[in-house]
Design an enzyme around this catalytic site. Structure first.
Site, mmCIF file in Angstrom:
data_model
loop_
_atom_site.group_PDB
_atom_site.id
_atom_site.type_symbol
_atom_site.label_atom_id
_atom_site.label_comp_id
_atom_site.label_asym_id
_atom_site.label_seq_id
_atom_site.Cartn_x
_atom_site.Cartn_y
_atom_site.Cartn_z
ATOM 1 C CG ASP A 600 -1.862 1.082 1.248
ATOM 2 O OD1 ASP A 600 -2.113 1.707 0.448
ATOM 3 O OD2 ASP A 600 -1.982 1.655 2.391
ATOM 4 C CG PHE A 821 -7.649 21.765 -7.277
ATOM 5 C CD1 PHE A 821 -6.581 21.906 -8.071
ATOM 6 C CD2 PHE A 821 -8.106 20.305 -7.171
ATOM 7 C CE1 PHE A 821 -6.060 21.234 -8.784
ATOM 8 C CE2 PHE A 821 -7.376 19.468 -7.694
ATOM 9 C CZ PHE A 821 -6.243 19.824 -8.604
ATOM 10 N NE ARG A 1003 1.428 14.484 -3.171
ATOM 11 C CZ ARG A 1003 0.174 14.109 -2.568
ATOM 12 N NH1 ARG A 1003 -0.670 15.203 -2.457
ATOM 13 N NH2 ARG A 1003 0.054 13.039 -2.161
ATOM 14 N N GLY A 1141 -7.760 1.590 -11.348
ATOM 15 C CA GLY A 1141 -8.499 0.470 -11.250
ATOM 16 C C GLY A 1141 -9.617 0.464 -12.444
ATOM 17 C CG ASN A 1201 -7.220 0.247 2.068
ATOM 18 O OD1 ASN A 1201 -6.805 0.420 3.225
ATOM 19 N ND2 ASN A 1201 -6.887 1.264 1.156
#
Length: 1547
Positions: A600, A821, A1003, A1141, A1201
């Protein structure tokens, strides 16, 4: 090189040929038979990509066409007088069905039954009868093998063809066997579903209907079941009371040794067969199996207790009240709420959440006390995203439920979809009277989420417990895990069973011959004949212990001990007080064979925190390193502390200096602790060592020369934001200073954060939906621009224009508009009226978006393309260099790995001569530690690689480049003011720096601004107001309005934010890669975020070829085939595949595309899957686990998850992190940090694999050695089954006399030191390639055992038994052979096989061998039943007092051990292994220290805890001047100072 290319080309051609053959088959089929007009064309096109193409005996594509001729053939047969249906022409001896079978059996070819054809010259008749129709129906029905083929299975083409050729059996099987088999399978599936309670429920008619009635007291009924809705209890344990026994019995008897002993125990319980007792096998078997089941049950009980802890959490549920008690309430408050356990919550309950509460079930939001009714939800445990989701109740519900009175009186009907695992889609509606409104995912929050930045929220439960979204994605019936080694052991057990039966049959047959030759003429054996079956059974029982009953039980004891040894202090996390915890011991050895890691992202690789790291303004880049400075004082040891050893120290010190200086040019041996080198590290490569300068004097001479040269080199320091503030203070009125201050103001204004004052320490904290914005505002705060208050239309900024010592300036900025945004716009803007009444728009966003909005956009795009071109050239050159190196060091078998097996790393140690040289090994380690993207090119400009300007990369974590200090004594001329005024140069430098920031995995955001005139703003304001109030297509209207005002920006600056990785993650991933382990990152986060993290943690390198697969790409197959082609042609230095996905759903729906995807996934180096649901994660893990042969998978995560993939993998690891302990509860092992995987796998995993394989081999070997002496003795007793050994001693062989040696080697064996295994991760392939256990190794050990068994018996028989004057009884001979076997077993296992000699080996030897002779003394003294064996006083007074007995004993032991040593010597001489070489290297103290240096990060904690520093060491370590001196001159070389002051500390 050519051979590898040929092999790769052949592999690629196989892929293309398969696709081509499918296309040819399709065209051939199309030409032979015309498809029906109703047949869709897509079905014909899909054959081109079908995975069925190219398989032997492929599907019959012409049969439908042939069968289509049936009506015409039937019409012909109606007028055919020779039809088989005519009673005149049919053989009266056969029925109609038989006649049809015989006539048409050979006509069942691939082309179907052809009209008018012949079979062996006889015409084939046709019929229009019912029987002909039945035959056609049989022809159409799929066979079992065809079904298996269609589902992706394979079959034997020869067997299939032979089966079809018979005709009648084939058709009979289709008619009778297939339906019966289907019924049996269906019955088994139903039984399984009943046991596991996994029956599928029918869908509801119109969704789940839940009344919204706060005063309801009854329990709701689920219309699908007719019972109450499921409760809110969750279960992550693997067993229940009902399925524990059947599942465990199946698991225990799937171990073939247990099943074998069950069969033997049944034989023993048959009267008259056993000579060793009736229950001597059955009772221990039941005891051992019960012990194993108890251990597994206890492990699962621990999971149950953790589940109980979560189910017992408290929640606030609405309790209906009377009208009088609620009349005084004006708002929702905690008065009517009662505390209830999570497990007692039911569907329809009204639940109240407070800030930072976990969501107990899936809830429909009714009311929120957040601003504008918004509730901010953190979903990291669900999808891995760090951004908060804004959720809001349906307005018509929120308005009518804002008080207790309204909530109690409100009535509505909620209709939602049935429970399903889709996290990204929700459908429902609410019926309020006559009105019906839709419900979307924005009104629902799921279990596992956390309420953030919201005072309180009220919601209604719509899904509970196992029907909640997160649990629907979980694997509710996880498989029972078994070690991968067990399958191989089972095969060997089968071989031994066959060997035992063969040996028993041989001896039984030999008895028959002996009976005819000897027994029948021996008067004393009259009536002594035994039946063949009884003799055979007695021999099976005698030799059954060739598979020891205690094989698995003692292995369980060993694994339990290994589990406790995993409690390693190096895997203890001091900050959170979290130790490593093993929750099972079943799969310990699998941890040494891992080839794939599925990880993960959020909370596993990252630390769940965002940090502002760098900024660029005016063409200059600055490092924000306040947190790095906090870590700068850490002192690390380079070596394990050792005691001085006198004179021996000087020679070893000489060797250490040689090796250390050869690498670093310094006798101290200090090694830089970075695995990712900067340009400064490799710009001046180490010159080669002259052959005549190998002495210490030559090294010292060269060292002085290098130091004189290095003293003339000046190094520019890394510029920090503290330097920026100092420059702004000393140069306040320059152009650069004005630009920098305005940029910091932009950061402080352009956001949506809400400041909050902490009441305890009065500090300001910020709350926002995005952690990136919090990091930006905190950075502005640290740099002197503090947002202290924010109202709806204003924001207050406190700044320090005269420095921190001067008076602060507080200004209020009016917020006119905020354009938020969006993922489509990729930017956010805010319009501010400054204190001087001017209007300015500030905007921040992705660089690709913001460049298009600049005023000088054409110039900016030109410079951006130029920077990209240079970066592309650099990456291309780096990739070519990596490809060249890979081709030089590629293993001889060549090629990339395929789906037939996982990729393997190699130490490339075939050059045995060079590896034994310490200096050569040091050079090899240096090459292995060099990261691929560290290649430098001196001809690059400074702006194409900004790190060249600033010295070295020093951003992600402190210590990456220790020889680059964070020096604050900078020159005043650190800023080029002329550069700040040149837009072209600013663009070029800024874009190059942004590119470099992105390469580091940061970022990046570009900031722009523009001043707006009042009139322009008022015109735009009218347009914007109309857009935000539009009822039709509001989002598009707002975007069009934003485009009007967001234009012609001036470039303000750029920022870089670090999604902070856990400590040591990049280094851990690099070492795992070197160990041959492929790492996949599976996350629910966005693609851009996943790629950024991939770069920062080095899954993606500068030289990587990134293949992005997206569902909108119409040519996904072509993209994949092109990537596969490049890999086979060795055009890819490092490949990474990125898929989301949604694309994964598309891939899985097409078998051909699915096959291609998994082909490239196995070939490439890493895979990043973003936006993946928990079930998709588990599916990917299962696909690799089942499709890639001999692969061992490991899944690691920290959230709910991740549970499904953790349970699906061979090895599941849970991180006890910030997302809770859900994953840790369901895992096999839990730890606090990802970096602990290094020692867990490379050291403990490998040790456990070595221990388990050594134990298994030693166990089988000792049984062969001992019990084959029994078989040798049978020749001399007429094959009557007489035992050479006394029964009591025989029964205690495995328990008392040989259990400790195998037990100790299984617990304490360490073939190599931990430092060696961590310094050379390539040694991990020992377990991946199964080099410790296999058929070849097993047969080698068995050959040794057979040879030693023959020696032990025949030396006794030839040297001792023929002597007349000695005790020649069977007991004396048996005791001699027994003694030899016990001594050889203990000596070999403890002295030869165990490499880390310790007191444990001595204890084992003394207790085993000494215990055997003590047993003989006791037995000789107390033995009473002195009938068959003459035991009484024999050892003490007869053969034990005979010197010849002892001489034969010593000679036999020596001969057996000498044979063993000879075998080992031959193997090491002609077939040496990596382990042999590194054992030799470990004998050198200098090399041990070199390995410790390379592994110092992973072993630091244990070294610090092993021994406290001496007073003198502590005194020096506490001197700040020395530490600062070490940091400034040597980059943190504190150990050098210790070495200079103390000599060699700790050596």
């Amino acid at each position: 090189m050519s051979e590898n290319s040929d092999q790769d080309s052949r592999g690629l051609r196989r892929v293309d040929n398969s696709m081509a053959s499918a296309a040819e088959d399709t065209s051939a089929t199309s030409s032979d038979s015309t498809p029906s007009p109703l047949q869709p064309r897509e079905s014909l096109q899909r054959v081109r990509f079908s995975t069925e193409a190219g398989r032997p005996g492929g599907l019959d594509t012409t049969a439908p066409s042939s069968s289509a001729q049936g009506p015409r053939n039937e019409a012909q047969s109606a007028t055919n007088p020779g039809s088989v249906t005519s009673p005149r022409k049919r053989n009266r001896g056969y029925s109609l069905r038989q006649q049809l079978f015989f006539r048409n059996a050979h006509g069942q070819s691939d082309d179907g039954i052809q009209s008018g054809g012949t079979v062996h010259g006889a015409p084939i008749a046709h019929s229009n009868s019912i029987d002909w129709m039945e035959l056609r129906s049989l022809e159409k029905s799929p066979s079992p093998d065809i079904k298996r083929l269609a589902s992706g299975g394979t079959y034997d083409g020869k067997r299939w063809g032979a089966f079809r050729a018979n005709g009648i059996p084939f058709l009979w099987a289709q008619k009778h066997y297939t339906p019966f088999r289907d019924r049996v399978i269906s019955l088994c599936v139903e039984i399984k579903k009943t046991i596991l309670r996994t029956h599928e429920l029918p869908p509801s008619k119109d969704g789940r209907r839940i009344p919204l009635n706060a005063e309801r007291n009854d329990v709701l009924i689920d219309e699908r079941t007719g019972h109450h809705y499921v409760n809110n209890t969750i279960r992550s344990s693997r067993y229940t009371v009902w399925n524990f026994l059947p599942r465990q019995l199946f698991a225990q008897f799937s171990k073939l040794a247990n099943f074998y002993f069950l069969c033997v125990s049944i034989l023993q319980m048959i009267p008259g067969l056993s000579t060793t007792g009736t229950y001597t096998t059955f009772v221990p078997l039941i005891f051992f199996i019960s012990l194993s089941m108890f251990k597994e049950g206890y492990d699962d009980y621990r999971r149950y207790k953790l589940d109980k802890s979560e189910n017992g959490r408290d929640a606030q549920v609405f309790a209906p009240q009377t009208a009088e008690s609620s009349a005084n309430a004006s708002a929702i408050d905690p008065v009517p709420w009662k505390t209830t356990s999570w497990k007692d919550i039911r569907v329809g309950d009204i639940v109240r959440l407070e800030r930072d509460d976990w969501v107990p079930a899936d809830l429909l939001i009714i009311h929120s006390k957040g601003e504008h009714g918004i509730a901010y939800i953190e979903t990291m445990a669900l999808d891995g995203e760090t951004n908060l989701k804004s959720k809001q109740a349906l307005p018509m519900i929120a308005e009518q439920c804002d008080t207790l009175e309204k909530l109690a009186a409100f009535r509505a009907e909620i209709v939602v979809e049935d429970p399903n695992p889709d996290l990204y889609k929700f459908e429902g509606r609410v019926n309020i009277g006559e009105d019906t409104k839709p419900l979307m995912g924005n009104q629902v929050i799921y279990r596992g989420s956390i309420l953030r930045n919201t005072p309180s929220m009220v919601g209604m439960v719509i899904f509970s417990g196992e029907e909640s979204k997160i649990r629907m994605n979980a694997n509710k019936n996880p498989r029972t895990k078994a070690p991968a080694l067990q399958a191989l052991v089972n095969k060997i057990v089968i071989m031994i069973v066959i060997f035992v039966i063969s040996l028993a049959v041989f001896n039984s047959v030999s008895y028959q011959f002996w009976r005819e030759d000897t027994e029948q003429i021996s008067w004393f054996l009259t009536n002594g004949t035994v039946a063949f079956f009884r003799v055979l059974a007695s021999y099976v029982i005698m030799f059954n212990t060739l598979i020891p009953l205690s094989l698995y039980v003692m292995l369980e004891m060993i694994k339990i001990a290994q589990m406790f040894l995993l409690n390693d202090i190096d895997m203890y996390h001091e900050e959170t007080n979290t130790p490593f915890e093993a929750r099972t011991s079943t799969i310990n050895e699998d941890c040494g064979q891992v080839s794939y890691i599925f990880s993960d992202k959020t909370g596993t690789l990252t630390d769940n925190s965002m940090l502002f790291r760098k900024l660029s303004v005016g063409g200059h880049a600055w490092l924000h390193d306040l947190d790095i400075q906090d870590e700068a004082g850490t002192v690390k040891l380079k070596h394990k502390r050792r005691k001085s050893k006198g004179k021996g120290r000087s020679s070893e010190g000489h060797r250490k200096s040689s090796v250390a200086f050869y690498r670093y040019g310094d006798r101290s041996g200090e090694m830089p602790r970075n695995t990712r080198k900067s340009m400064g590290d490799v710009a001046s490569p180490r010159p080669p060592l002259p052959p005549h300068k190998t002495s210490l004097e030559g090294l010292l001479e060269r060292e002085d020369s290098l130091r004189r040269k290095s003293s003339t080199v000046t190094r520019r320091p890394q510029l920090s934001t503290l330097d920026l503030l100092e420059y702004l203070k000393t140069h306040p009125h320059t152009l650069f200073a004005r630009k920098a201050r305005f940029f910091l103001l932009s950061i402080a204004l352009c956001h949506t954060c809400l400041p909050e004052v902490d009441k305890e320490d009065e500090s300001i904290k910020y709350q926002a939906a995005s952690p990136d914005e919090v990091a930006l505002v905190r950075a502005a705060q640290e740099l002197g621009y503090i947002a202290i208050e924010r109202q709806f239309n204003s924001i207050t900024i406190r700044s320090f224009p005269n420095g921190t010592d001067g008076e602060p300036l507080t200004e209020v900025y009016e917020i006119l508009d905020v354009i938020e945004f969006s993922s489509k716009r990729k930017r956010m803007s805010i319009i501010i009226r400054l204190p001087n009444k001017r209007i300015c728009i500030f905007s921040k966003g992705a660089d690709s978006t913001m460049i298009e909005l600049l005023q000088l956009r054409e110039l900016a795009k030109s410079k951006a393309r130029e920077v990209e071109r240079r970066a592309s050239i650099r990456r291309s050159l780096e990739a070519q260099e990596v490809i060249r190196r890979n081709s030089m060091h590629r293993p001889s078998n060549g090629g990339r790995p395929s789906i037939s097996g996982p990729s393997r790393a190699s130490t490339n140690l075939s050059r045995r001569r060079s590896i034994r040289n310490e200096l050569a090994l040091d050079e090899l380690l240096r090459y292995k530690e060099r990261d691929a993207d560290a290649i430098s090119h001196d001809n690059e400009s400074t702006y194409s690689r900004p790190s060249a300007q600033y010295g070295a990369r020093h951003s992600i974590a402190f210590g990456d480049v220790p020889n680059m200090p964070l020096d604050r004594d900078v020159d005043g001329d650190i800023v080029d003011e002329n550069l700040a005024a040149d837009d072209a140069r600013v663009f070029e430098r800024c874009f190059a720096q942004v590119d470099h920031f992105a390469t580091e995995g940061l970022r990046t955001l570009l900031y722009g601004h523009r001043f707006i005139e009042e009139q322009e703003y008022q015109v735009w304001k009218n347009i914007y107001t109309e857009a935000i109030t539009s009822l039709v297509d509001r989002t598009s209207a707002v975007e069009r309005a934003a485009e009007i005002i967001e234009r012609d920006f001036e470039l303000t600056g750029a920022t870089a934010i670090e999604d902070k990785l856990q400590k040591g993650v990049p280094e851990a991933i690099e070492k795992l890669r070197r160990a041959g382990i492929k790492l996949w990152m599976l996350t629910g986060d966005k693609r851009e975020t996943a790629i950024n993290i991939g770069r920062s943690c080095r899954l993606i390198k500068d030289c990587s070829t990134v293949t992005i697969l997206h569902q909108d790409d119409v040519s996904i197959a072509e993209t994949i085939k092109s990537a596969i082609s490049d890999i086979y042609e060795q055009k890819v230095a490092h490949g990474v595949v990125v898929i989301d996905g949604g694309t994964l759903v598309v891939v899985e729906s097409d078998e051909a595309l699915k096959s291609l995807f998994f082909e490239i996934a196995v070939l490439t180096d890493s895979v990043i899957c973003c936006r993946a649901s928990p079930s998709q994660k588990a599916h990917l893990v299962k696909a690799i686990r089942t499709k890639v042969q001999k692969s061992v998978t490991l899944a690691i995560g920290d959230g709910a998850n991740d549970i499904a993939m953790i349970q699906e993998a061979h090895v599941g690891v849970g991180i006890t992190g910030k997302e809770g302990h859900q994953a840790a509860r369901a895992s096999d092992y839990s730890m606090a940090q990802f970096r602990f995987l290094l020692k867990f796998l490379l050291v403990h995993g490998r040790w456990n694999y070595v221990r388990t394989t050594k134990y298994t081999l030693c166990t089988f070997w000792k049984e062969i050695l001992f019990y084959l002496t029994q078989a040798s003795f049978q020749r001399f007793n007429g094959y009557t089954g007489s035992s050479l050994y006394e029964p009591w001693s025989l029964s205690m062989f495995n328990t008392l006399f040989t259990s400790l040696p195998v037990l100790f080697i299984g617990i304490f064996e360490k073939d190599l030191a931990a430092s060696t295994l961590l310094a050379v991760p390539e040694l991990y392939n020992y377990g991946q390639l199964n080099r410790g256990f296999g058929f070849r190794i097993y047969f080698g050990w068995m050959l040794l055992g057979i040879s030693q068994s023959m020696l032990a018996y025949f030396l006794m028989y030839r040297l001792y038994a023929p002597r007349v004057m000695v005790d020649q009884s069977v007991f004396a001979m048996g005791c001699l052979t027994f003694s030899v076997c016990v001594t050889v077993i203990s000596s070999k296992i403890q002295l030869i096989e165990m490499h880390n000699k310790s007191i444990a080996a001595a204890i084992s030897f003394v207790l085993s061998v000494g215990g055997w002779f003590l047993w003989n003394i006791i037995l000789s003294s107390v033995y009473a039943h002195n009938v068959i064996h003459n035991v009484k006083d024999s050892f003490l007074q007869h053969f034990g007092a005979d010197l010849s007995w002892w001489l034969v004993y010593i000679f036999s032991v020596s001969a057996c051990l000498l044979l063993d040593v000879l075998f080992i010597a031959i193997r090491v001489a002609f077939w040496p292994t990596d382990v042999d070489d590194f054992r030799e290297l470990e004998k050198s103290r200098a090399m041990r220290q070199r390995f410790e240096e390379a592994a110092s990060d992973e072993l630091q904690q244990g070294w610090n805890a092993s021994k406290k520093p001496s007073p003198k060491e502590k005194e020096i370590l506490d001197r700040p001047g020395d530490i600062e001196e070490g940091r400034s001159k040597r980059g943190g070389g504190v150990e050098e100072i210790l070495a200079r002051r103390l000599g060699n500390v700790g050596t």
